[in-house]
Design an enzyme around this catalytic site. Structure first.
Site, short mmCIF file in Angstrom:
data_model
loop_
_atom_site.label_atom_id
_atom_site.label_comp_id
_atom_site.label_asym_id
_atom_site.label_seq_id
_atom_site.Cartn_x
_atom_site.Cartn_y
_atom_site.Cartn_z
N THR A 200 0.84 -1.21 0.00
CA THR A 200 0.00 0.00 0.00
C THR A 200 0.87 1.26 0.00
OG1 THR A 200 -0.12 -0.07 2.42
CG2 THR A 200 -1.95 -1.08 1.22
N LEU B 50 6.97 0.15 11.09
CA LEU B 50 5.61 0.60 10.73
C LEU B 50 4.93 -0.33 9.74
CD1 LEU B 50 7.34 3.41 11.29
CD2 LEU B 50 5.26 4.46 10.44
N TYR C 105 -6.23 -7.47 12.31
CA TYR C 105 -5.39 -6.29 12.58
C TYR C 105 -5.16 -6.13 14.08
CZ TYR C 105 -3.89 -1.37 12.38
OH TYR C 105 -3.19 -0.20 12.52
N TYR D 158 10.78 -9.86 24.01
CA TYR D 158 12.18 -9.63 23.59
C TYR D 158 12.93 -8.75 24.59
CZ TYR D 158 12.60 -12.31 19.40
OH TYR D 158 12.73 -13.37 18.55
N1 LIG Z 1 -2.83 6.04 9.85
C1 LIG Z 1 -3.41 5.78 11.02
O1 LIG Z 1 -4.43 6.41 11.35
C2 LIG Z 1 -2.81 4.77 11.96
C3 LIG Z 1 -3.41 4.62 13.23
C4 LIG Z 1 -2.88 3.67 14.10
C5 LIG Z 1 -1.77 2.93 13.76
N2 LIG Z 1 -1.22 3.08 12.52
C6 LIG Z 1 -0.05 2.26 12.19
O2 LIG Z 1 0.94 3.10 11.61
C7 LIG Z 1 1.70 2.35 10.66
C8 LIG Z 1 1.71 3.11 9.33
O3 LIG Z 1 0.37 3.28 8.89
P1 LIG Z 1 0.02 4.17 7.62
O4 LIG Z 1 -1.22 4.89 7.95
O5 LIG Z 1 1.21 4.93 7.16
O6 LIG Z 1 -0.37 3.03 6.57
P2 LIG Z 1 0.21 2.77 5.09
O7 LIG Z 1 -0.61 1.64 4.54
O8 LIG Z 1 0.24 4.04 4.33
O9 LIG Z 1 1.70 2.30 5.38
C9 LIG Z 1 2.06 0.98 5.66
C10 LIG Z 1 3.25 0.64 4.79
O10 LIG Z 1 3.68 -0.70 5.10
C11 LIG Z 1 4.00 -1.34 3.87
N3 LIG Z 1 3.93 -2.80 4.04
C12 LIG Z 1 2.82 -3.55 4.24
N4 LIG Z 1 3.17 -4.85 4.35
C13 LIG Z 1 4.51 -4.91 4.24
C14 LIG Z 1 5.45 -5.96 4.27
N5 LIG Z 1 5.07 -7.24 4.46
N6 LIG Z 1 6.76 -5.67 4.08
C15 LIG Z 1 7.16 -4.37 3.91
N7 LIG Z 1 6.31 -3.34 3.87
C16 LIG Z 1 5.00 -3.59 4.04
C17 LIG Z 1 2.97 -0.81 2.89
O11 LIG Z 1 3.35 -0.99 1.53
C18 LIG Z 1 2.89 0.65 3.30
O12 LIG Z 1 3.82 1.44 2.59
C19 LIG Z 1 1.03 0.98 10.57
O13 LIG Z 1 1.74 0.08 11.39
C20 LIG Z 1 -0.35 1.22 11.13
O14 LIG Z 1 -0.88 0.04 11.69
C21 LIG Z 1 -1.72 3.99 11.62
#
Ligand SMILES: NC(=O)c1ccc[n+]([C@@H]2O[C@H](COP(=O)([O-])OP(=O)(O)OC[C@H]3O[C@@H](n4cnc5c(N)ncnc54)[C@H](O)[C@@H]3O)[C@@H](O)[C@H]2O)c1
Length: 317
Positions: free
Chosen positions: A42, A80, A152, A166
């Site tokens: 994504t 992330l 999730y 860990y």
């Molecule tokens: N945006 C929010 O509101 C929010 C809220 C709570 C937690 N989070 C956490 O923050 C982090 C980033 O979220 P975001 O909003 O930027 O989402 P996003 O989807 O834009 O970013 C996630 C990234 O992880 C990459 N990814 C997914 N699977 C992968 C894998 N197996 N190997 C390598 N890369 C992989 C995707 O390609 C993407 O670039 C995530 O862990 C999400 O759970 C986000």
């Protein structure tokens, strides 16, 4: 933004994504070198292209669960990488949970072997849909392990438990950030989350879709504030999970009307049946982050939405 960790070399997994790319930007701006691993599930290609203009940035395209980590030399990792958003959680439950758990396990094991500090990015979703309001870190949550959001939620809960394991077994230096909803410029054009969806619909004259009555609430934190919080947490000695979010609750109906006003859109609002097990209220108690990090998010929802909307329209020019 201030980063007090000069000369440390960072790995950012998921760095091509929404929050990750803003984090890479901030670290690079402070003169740090950054390696990003992302499989582009994504992620946004333009983010990578823009970041690659900086010679201190390197990009490895691959899955965090299997990509070769052997030659990498960094002293800190922001983890992330994750699959997020209701459609993925619904349609790719196995991939979501395995990416979450196996990805965290791989990064934590690798970091523990090398004495590298990790900041694990968790989510307010671990609180589930219980009665505790606002949610503080001491709340254990009320989540259904076999519910529609469980791939999730349980992946994030397992990730936090792995961090603890860990730390205890291998002395890993690890930080845990529980993020509440984050928004800002730079989201994917097909991002299924509520603010991107509302802005896109308002901008194109389509109806804004609300699931339920519009009275459920969330809190929305501007991405720059979140990045500042993540960096402060990484540079702190704070152990145990820490909430990062904006301490103001807004009903989804109010949010829709605010987006309509700011975009000067005449789109309608359509109401569809509520999503199963969607939490009714979400609001972070951030007193711990204020006290331990001196972190206090500054950008109001209205100001942050204006910046996000301007950036959205610029991207369409
Ligand atoms: N945006 C929010 O509101 C929010 C809220 C709570 C937690 N989070 C956490 O923050 C982090 C980033 O979220 P975001 O909003 O930027 O989402 P996003 O989807 O834009 O970013 C996630 C990234 O992880 C990459 N990814 C997914 N699977 C992968 C894998 N197996 N190997 C390598 N890369 C992989 C995707 O390609 C993407 O670039 C995530 O862990 C999400 O759970 C986000």
């Amino acid at each position: 933004m201030e980063v007090d960790s000069k000369g440390k070399g960072y790995l950012v997994t998921g760095g091509a994504g929404f929050i990750g790319s803003h984090l890479c930007d901030a670290l690079l701006k402070s003169g740090e070198s950054v390696i990003c691993i992302d499989n582009m599930a994504t992620g946004i290609r333009e983010n990578v292209a823009r970041l690659l203009e900086n010679p201190c940035f390197s990009f490895i395209e691959g899955d965090v669960r299997s990509v070769d980590l052997e030659g990498l030399s960094v002293t800190r990792v922001y983890h992330l990488a994750a699959l997020c958003g209701v459609p993925l959680v619904e349609h790719e439950p196995l991939e979501v949970i395995l990416t979450g758990i196996e990805g965290a396990l791989r990064i934590l094991r690798w970091a523990a072997d090398r004495g590298v500090r990790v900041l694990y990015v968790s989510s307010s979703e671990i609180y589930g849909s219980g009665d505790m309001h606002p949610q503080s870190e001491s709340y254990w949550g009320h989540a259904n392990p076999v519910g529609p959001r469980s791939p999730y939620v349980e992946a994030k809960r397992a990730g936090e438990a792995l961090c603890r394991a860990y730390r205890i077994k291998h002395g890993l230096s690890v930080r845990i950030a529980r993020l509440f909803n984050v928004y800002g410029p730079g989201f994917r054009s097909d991002d299924p989350r509520v603010i991107p969806q509302f802005i896109k619909s308002a901008a194109s004259g389509n109806p804004l879709i609300i699931y339920g009555t519009g009275q459920s609430s969330r809190s929305f934190c501007y991405v720059d504030d979140i990045v500042e919080g993540l960096i402060k947490l990484m540079n702190s000695e704070v152990e145990g999970p820490l909430n990062l979010g904006f301490p103001q609750e807004v009903e989804i109906g109010e949010l829709a009307n605010l987006v309509l006003r700011l975009t000067k859109s005449s789109s309608k609002i359509n109401y569809l049946p509520a999503i199963s097990e969607d939490p009714q209220r979400r609001l972070p108690d951030i007193s711990r982050a204020k006290r331990l990090l001196g972190w206090n998010p500054k950008v109001t929802l209205e100001e942050g939405l204006k910046r996000t909307i301007i950036s959205w329209f610029r991207g369409k020019e």
